[in-house]
Write a protein that holds these residues in place. Sequence first.
Motif, PDB file in Angstrom:
ATOM      1  N   LEU A   1      63.958  19.586  35.309  1.00 45.49           N
ATOM      2  CA  LEU A   1      65.141  20.112  34.630  1.00 45.49           C
ATOM      3  C   LEU A   1      64.813  21.355  33.818  1.00 45.49           C
ATOM      4  CD1 LEU A   1      66.950  16.844  33.465  1.00 45.49           C
ATOM      5  CD2 LEU A   1      67.277  18.172  35.548  1.00 45.49           C
ATOM      6  N   ALA A   2      63.642  21.373  33.189  1.00 40.75           N
ATOM      7  CA  ALA A   2      63.249  22.543  32.397  1.00 40.75           C
ATOM      8  C   ALA A   2      63.139  23.777  33.292  1.00 40.75           C
ATOM      9  CB  ALA A   2      61.931  22.270  31.686  1.00 40.75           C
ATOM     10  N   GLN A   3      62.571  23.602  34.483  1.00 37.94           N
ATOM     11  CA  GLN A   3      62.455  24.730  35.406  1.00 37.94           C
ATOM     12  C   GLN A   3      63.827  25.190  35.887  1.00 37.94           C
ATOM     13  OE1 GLN A   3      59.002  24.613  38.302  1.00 37.94           O
ATOM     14  NE2 GLN A   3      58.991  22.462  37.655  1.00 37.94           N
ATOM     15  N   CYS A   4      64.716  24.243  36.177  1.00 35.62           N
ATOM     16  CA  CYS A   4      66.061  24.600  36.632  1.00 35.62           C
ATOM     17  C   CYS A   4      66.825  25.345  35.539  1.00 35.62           C
ATOM     18  CB  CYS A   4      66.826  23.349  37.050  1.00 35.62           C
ATOM     19  SG  CYS A   4      66.159  22.522  38.513  1.00 35.62           S
ATOM     20  N   GLU A   5      66.734  24.873  34.308  1.00 35.62           N
ATOM     21  CA  GLU A   5      67.445  25.507  33.199  1.00 35.62           C
ATOM     22  C   GLU A   5      66.945  26.928  32.963  1.00 35.62           C
ATOM     23  OE1 GLU A   5      66.729  22.714  30.118  1.00 35.62           O
ATOM     24  OE2 GLU A   5      68.300  21.331  30.785  1.00 35.62           O
ATOM     25  N   ARG A   6      65.655  27.128  33.180  1.00 37.90           N
ATOM     26  CA  ARG A   6      65.064  28.444  32.944  1.00 37.90           C
ATOM     27  C   ARG A   6      65.427  29.444  34.039  1.00 37.90           C
ATOM     28  NH1 ARG A   6      60.351  26.714  32.537  1.00 37.90           N
ATOM     29  NH2 ARG A   6      59.421  27.331  34.518  1.00 37.90           N
ATOM     30  N   ARG A   7      65.621  28.949  35.267  1.00 32.25           N
ATOM     31  CA  ARG A   7      65.760  29.857  36.400  1.00 32.25           C
ATOM     32  C   ARG A   7      67.181  29.996  36.942  1.00 32.25           C
ATOM     33  NH1 ARG A   7      60.533  28.539  40.265  1.00 32.25           N
ATOM     34  NH2 ARG A   7      59.113  27.818  38.638  1.00 32.25           N
ATOM     35  N   VAL A   8      68.063  29.049  36.644  1.00 32.49           N
ATOM     36  CA  VAL A   8      69.405  29.046  37.247  1.00 32.49           C
ATOM     37  C   VAL A   8      70.462  29.273  36.174  1.00 32.49           C
ATOM     38  CG1 VAL A   8      71.045  27.751  38.655  1.00 32.49           C
ATOM     39  CG2 VAL A   8      68.583  27.425  39.006  1.00 32.49           C
ATOM     40  N   PRO A   9      71.088  30.439  36.136  1.00 28.45           N
ATOM     41  CA  PRO A   9      72.134  30.691  35.142  1.00 28.45           C
ATOM     42  C   PRO A   9      73.275  29.679  35.264  1.00 28.45           C
ATOM     43  CG  PRO A   9      71.489  32.728  36.251  1.00 28.45           C
ATOM     44  CD  PRO A   9      70.839  31.604  37.006  1.00 28.45           C
ATOM     45  N   GLY A  10      73.649  29.079  34.150  1.00 29.63           N
ATOM     46  CA  GLY A  10      74.748  28.134  34.146  1.00 29.63           C
ATOM     47  C   GLY A  10      74.429  26.782  34.747  1.00 29.63           C
ATOM     48  N   PHE A  11      73.143  26.463  34.876  1.00 33.58           N
ATOM     49  CA  PHE A  11      72.734  25.196  35.490  1.00 33.58           C
ATOM     50  C   PHE A  11      73.396  24.005  34.804  1.00 33.58           C
ATOM     51  CE2 PHE A  11      69.661  21.608  35.239  1.00 33.58           C
ATOM     52  CZ  PHE A  11      69.715  21.212  36.574  1.00 33.58           C
ATOM     53  N   GLU A  12      73.878  23.066  35.625  1.00 33.85           N
ATOM     54  CA  GLU A  12      74.452  21.816  35.114  1.00 33.85           C
ATOM     55  C   GLU A  12      73.778  20.631  35.802  1.00 33.85           C
ATOM     56  OE1 GLU A  12      78.819  21.579  34.274  1.00 33.85           O
ATOM     57  OE2 GLU A  12      78.867  23.332  35.581  1.00 33.85           O
ATOM     58  N   TYR A  13      73.407  19.658  35.000  1.00 28.17           N
ATOM     59  CA  TYR A  13      72.771  18.445  35.524  1.00 28.17           C
ATOM     60  C   TYR A  13      73.704  17.269  35.302  1.00 28.17           C
ATOM     61  CZ  TYR A  13      69.400  14.600  36.016  1.00 28.17           C
ATOM     62  OH  TYR A  13      68.746  13.446  36.391  1.00 28.17           O
ATOM     63  N   VAL A  14      74.030  16.571  36.372  1.00 23.76           N
ATOM     64  CA  VAL A  14      74.868  15.374  36.302  1.00 23.76           C
ATOM     65  C   VAL A  14      73.988  14.189  36.686  1.00 23.76           C
ATOM     66  CG1 VAL A  14      76.919  14.193  37.163  1.00 23.76           C
ATOM     67  CG2 VAL A  14      76.919  16.694  36.908  1.00 23.76           C
ATOM     68  N   GLU A  15      73.712  13.337  35.724  1.00 24.13           N
ATOM     69  CA  GLU A  15      72.814  12.207  35.963  1.00 24.13           C
ATOM     70  C   GLU A  15      73.589  10.895  35.950  1.00 24.13           C
ATOM     71  OE1 GLU A  15      68.589  11.711  34.411  1.00 24.13           O
ATOM     72  OE2 GLU A  15      69.720  10.434  33.015  1.00 24.13           O
TER      73      GLU A  15
END
Length: 416
Positions: A256-270
């Motif tokens: 998740l840390a990598q996704c948040e850093r690299r993808v603008p507007g990243f959303e995680y639905v768990e």
Amino acid sequence: MLTEINFDGIIGPSHNYAGLSLGNLASARNAGEVSQPRAAALQGIDKMRANLALGLAQGIFVPHARPDRAWLRELGTTPEDAEPGLFANAMSASAMWAANAATLSPAPDTADGRCHLTVANLRTMPHRSHEWPATLAQLRLAFASDAHFAVHGPVPPAFGDEGAANHMRLTPGHGEPGVEIFVYGVSGGGFPARQHIEACKAIARHHGLTPERTIFAEQSEAAIAAGAFHNDVVAVANERVLFAHEQAFADRDSLLAQCERRVPGFEYVEVSAADVPLGDAIRSYLFNAQLVTLPDGQMTLVAPTECRETPSVWRWLEAHIAGNGPIRRVEIVDVRQSMANGGGPACLRLRVVADPTTVDPRFLVDEAKLDRIADAVRRSWPVEIVGSDLQRPPLVAEIEAARRDLLDTLELGELA
């Protein structure tokens, strides 16, 4: 214009329940049951119709020749003389699960600006290990334009690769540069890991992906042990959204840390294990749904009927839709024949981001073409297959004739 096209595998006339897939709980649970190839194929066609009705672009892959006579010859036998277990491996219709056909990197991600596809070697399971030559032939026909596509042969079989079922892509929009997540396994409860990190890295190199556009994430042992033989049984991504079970990954926080850093507007639905136990998620194939963006921008989950029939899953979906989450709509499709063999809506399709005008039009469908395919299925597909009859010569002849009929219908004689 680049758009996402879902290429579905047409469920073949040899569709049967031989229980060949170790680690696939549905396949094992239904081994020996009577299959219904005609109903299965029509269910798959209805799913494609539902996608078209949602405004999505739709493509197809055709069933492979079954039994695989060439593979049996390599093993020194024939359909008439092969041992029943070996013959079942030659008769498998598992190529219908197009998510395992290849791994794809769209043009905006790659060094040369072309869409790259690497056919999966599927080397872990005997019944799938002989699929790649026929799959490769279709990929090279459908995506023949060298100006727009690069189609690669399989990773050497020392390393297992099971295609897009273990690959996700995050991006602000399908036609924009994205970050590709390769999910690999190690072990889990005695089940083999099917996707090796070495294969993932080889594909990334072949596709010309930079380290900034690539993430390698390990699938959790708990997920594999519970029956998540592919990552797409516990996680799916679409544009900025990653939708996953909390037990999907070995190191969720790092991913998740990598996704948040690299993808603008990243959303995680768990989905938590407290709300939906891992077993319910796998049994219902909640995450093996198609997570898609409709033309109006509404993110939609195309889920199997089993999700509605699993109380914990349906409660979660209703609560999410009622809230302010990114998934705004759920569409239910009936693919029970595929589900009984361990493949949900997402298993049946390969996502391709491309300009439809660059694809061989014989592999793209509209309602009229689906009508013609359905007519061929009703005309030629066996109504049912009893496992003990699988090697019966009249059935073999019926299956081979049915595929020829479909190829004639689609004018794809090159694949005969």
